[in-house]
Design an enzyme around this catalytic site. Structure first.
Site, PDB file in Angstrom:
ATOM      1  N   LYS A  11      -6.792  -8.106 -12.519  1.00  0.00           N
ATOM      2  CA  LYS A  11      -8.058  -8.179 -11.782  1.00  0.00           C
ATOM      3  C   LYS A  11      -9.274  -8.167 -12.729  1.00  0.00           C
ATOM      4  CE  LYS A  11      -5.949  -6.561  -7.536  1.00  0.00           C
ATOM      5  NZ  LYS A  11      -6.088  -5.729  -6.317  1.00  0.00           N
ATOM      6  N   TYR A  51      -6.790 -13.869   0.021  1.00  0.00           N
ATOM      7  CA  TYR A  51      -6.588 -12.593   0.728  1.00  0.00           C
ATOM      8  C   TYR A  51      -6.747 -12.753   2.251  1.00  0.00           C
ATOM      9  CZ  TYR A  51      -6.341  -9.611  -3.463  1.00  0.00           C
ATOM     10  OH  TYR A  51      -5.955  -8.975  -4.622  1.00  0.00           O
ATOM     11  N   PHE A  59     -12.133  -3.488   4.355  1.00  0.00           N
ATOM     12  CA  PHE A  59     -12.432  -3.647   2.936  1.00  0.00           C
ATOM     13  C   PHE A  59     -12.476  -5.105   2.488  1.00  0.00           C
ATOM     14  CE2 PHE A  59      -7.825  -2.724   3.321  1.00  0.00           C
ATOM     15  CZ  PHE A  59      -7.278  -3.858   2.729  1.00  0.00           C
ATOM     16  N   THR A  93      -0.659   1.187  -4.172  1.00  0.00           N
ATOM     17  CA  THR A  93      -1.967   0.519  -4.105  1.00  0.00           C
ATOM     18  C   THR A  93      -3.085   1.436  -4.616  1.00  0.00           C
ATOM     19  OG1 THR A  93      -1.184  -0.703  -2.191  1.00  0.00           O
ATOM     20  CG2 THR A  93      -3.567  -0.673  -2.544  1.00  0.00           C
ATOM     21  N   ARG A 104      -0.836   0.994 -12.383  1.00  0.00           N
ATOM     22  CA  ARG A 104      -2.020   1.444 -11.632  1.00  0.00           C
ATOM     23  C   ARG A 104      -2.364   2.896 -11.924  1.00  0.00           C
ATOM     24  NH1 ARG A 104      -0.350  -1.726  -6.120  1.00  0.00           N
ATOM     25  NH2 ARG A 104      -1.634  -3.603  -6.423  1.00  0.00           N
ATOM     26  N   ASN A 114      -7.709  -1.598  -8.603  1.00  0.00           N
ATOM     27  CA  ASN A 114      -6.369  -1.076  -8.920  1.00  0.00           C
ATOM     28  C   ASN A 114      -5.616  -1.960  -9.930  1.00  0.00           C
ATOM     29  OD1 ASN A 114      -5.830  -3.208  -7.260  1.00  0.00           O
ATOM     30  ND2 ASN A 114      -4.594  -2.080  -5.787  1.00  0.00           N
ATOM     31  N   HIS A 117      -2.494  -7.175  -8.985  1.00  0.00           N
ATOM     32  CA  HIS A 117      -1.944  -7.559  -7.681  1.00  0.00           C
ATOM     33  C   HIS A 117      -0.511  -8.033  -7.897  1.00  0.00           C
ATOM     34  CE1 HIS A 117      -1.469  -9.560  -3.817  1.00  0.00           C
ATOM     35  NE2 HIS A 117      -0.914 -10.543  -4.490  1.00  0.00           N
ATOM     36  N   GLU A 128       1.469 -17.447  -2.432  1.00  0.00           N
ATOM     37  CA  GLU A 128       0.545 -17.055  -3.503  1.00  0.00           C
ATOM     38  C   GLU A 128       0.750 -17.906  -4.761  1.00  0.00           C
ATOM     39  OE1 GLU A 128       0.938 -12.802  -3.906  1.00  0.00           O
ATOM     40  OE2 GLU A 128      -0.261 -12.453  -2.100  1.00  0.00           O
TER      41      GLU A 128
HETATM   42  P1  CMP Z   1      -3.720  -5.916  -3.746  1.00  0.00           P
HETATM   43  O1  CMP Z   1      -2.341  -5.547  -4.079  1.00  0.00           O
HETATM   44  O2  CMP Z   1      -4.389  -6.995  -4.523  1.00  0.00           O
HETATM   45  O3  CMP Z   1      -3.785  -6.301  -2.184  1.00  0.00           O
HETATM   46  C1  CMP Z   1      -4.937  -6.137  -1.396  1.00  0.00           C
HETATM   47  C2  CMP Z   1      -6.016  -5.409  -2.120  1.00  0.00           C
HETATM   48  O4  CMP Z   1      -7.000  -4.831  -1.288  1.00  0.00           O
HETATM   49  C3  CMP Z   1      -5.425  -4.199  -2.841  1.00  0.00           C
HETATM   50  O5  CMP Z   1      -4.631  -4.596  -3.917  1.00  0.00           O
HETATM   51  C4  CMP Z   1      -6.684  -3.437  -3.200  1.00  0.00           C
HETATM   52  O6  CMP Z   1      -7.379  -4.022  -4.292  1.00  0.00           O
HETATM   53  C5  CMP Z   1      -7.499  -3.665  -1.922  1.00  0.00           C
HETATM   54  N1  CMP Z   1      -7.336  -2.573  -0.964  1.00  0.00           N
HETATM   55  C6  CMP Z   1      -6.243  -2.211  -0.275  1.00  0.00           C
HETATM   56  N2  CMP Z   1      -6.484  -1.163   0.536  1.00  0.00           N
HETATM   57  C7  CMP Z   1      -7.791  -0.864   0.345  1.00  0.00           C
HETATM   58  C8  CMP Z   1      -8.644   0.109   0.903  1.00  0.00           C
HETATM   59  N3  CMP Z   1      -8.217   0.978   1.820  1.00  0.00           N
HETATM   60  N4  CMP Z   1      -9.918   0.125   0.490  1.00  0.00           N
HETATM   61  C9  CMP Z   1     -10.363  -0.770  -0.445  1.00  0.00           C
HETATM   62  N5  CMP Z   1      -9.578  -1.730  -0.982  1.00  0.00           N
HETATM   63  C10 CMP Z   1      -8.316  -1.774  -0.612  1.00  0.00           C
END
Ligand code: CMP
Length: 139
Positions: A11, A51, A59, A93, A104, A114, A117, A128
């Site tokens: 990211k 996404y 979010f 996550t 992470r 985080n 992905h 994807e």
């Molecule tokens: P990713 O695995 O890329 O998939 C969706 C992304 O949304 C996740 O990682 C985080 O970066 C983001 N995400 C998931 N849950 C939340 C949350 N509760 N608040 C903010 N961001 C989130």
């Protein structure tokens, strides 16, 4: 276990923070083979398309804005049981909930920031990978 392909994204803040080398090294050490890679600076609509499954989440707007703030490194990884294994190596996550030794846990700053992905299922991985790469770009 079957050989699978999965998509991972390093990211924007992790790329900007020069964590790319450490994360790629970790993935190779875990026996993932990099079969495609590119650095991409996503537009807002490209981030929203990627996404799209999260469109209704509170979010979504913050997430897609974050994913456009700088270049990301997108890679296709191949390995036995790649989808599940990548998720194990990445950790939960929310970095605060992630197991010790996961990417992470080590580098994540928040549930949104985080670091990485990873695709969550075979159908998602197919979507994807196809979102970023055509057949000629996968070695
Ligand atoms: P990713 O695995 O890329 O998939 C969706 C992304 O949304 C996740 O990682 C985080 O970066 C983001 N995400 C998931 N849950 C939340 C949350 N509760 N608040 C903010 N961001 C989130």
């Amino acid at each position: 276990m079957a050989i699978e392909r999965t998509l991972t994204i390093i990211k924007p803040d992790a790329v900007a923070g020069k964590l790319t080398g450490r994360i790629v090294e970790r993935l190779e050490r875990e026996n993932f083979r990099i079969i495609a890679a590119k650095l991409v600076h996503l537009t807002q609509s490209q981030a929203e398309g990627f996404y799209a499954v999260h469109r209704e989440r509170p979010f979504f707007s913050s997430l897609t804005k974050y994913m456009t703030e700088g270049p990301v490194l997108v890679m296709v990884l191949e390995a036995e049981d790649a989808i599940r294994r990548l998720r194990t190596v990445m950790g939960a996550t929310d970095p605060a909930q992630a197991a010790e030794g996961t990417i992470r846990k080590q580098y994540g700053r928040s549930i949104e920031r985080n670091v990485v992905h990873g695709s969550d299922a075979p159908e998602t991985a197919r979507f994807e990978i196809g979102y970023f790469f055509n057949a000629l770009e996968i070695a």
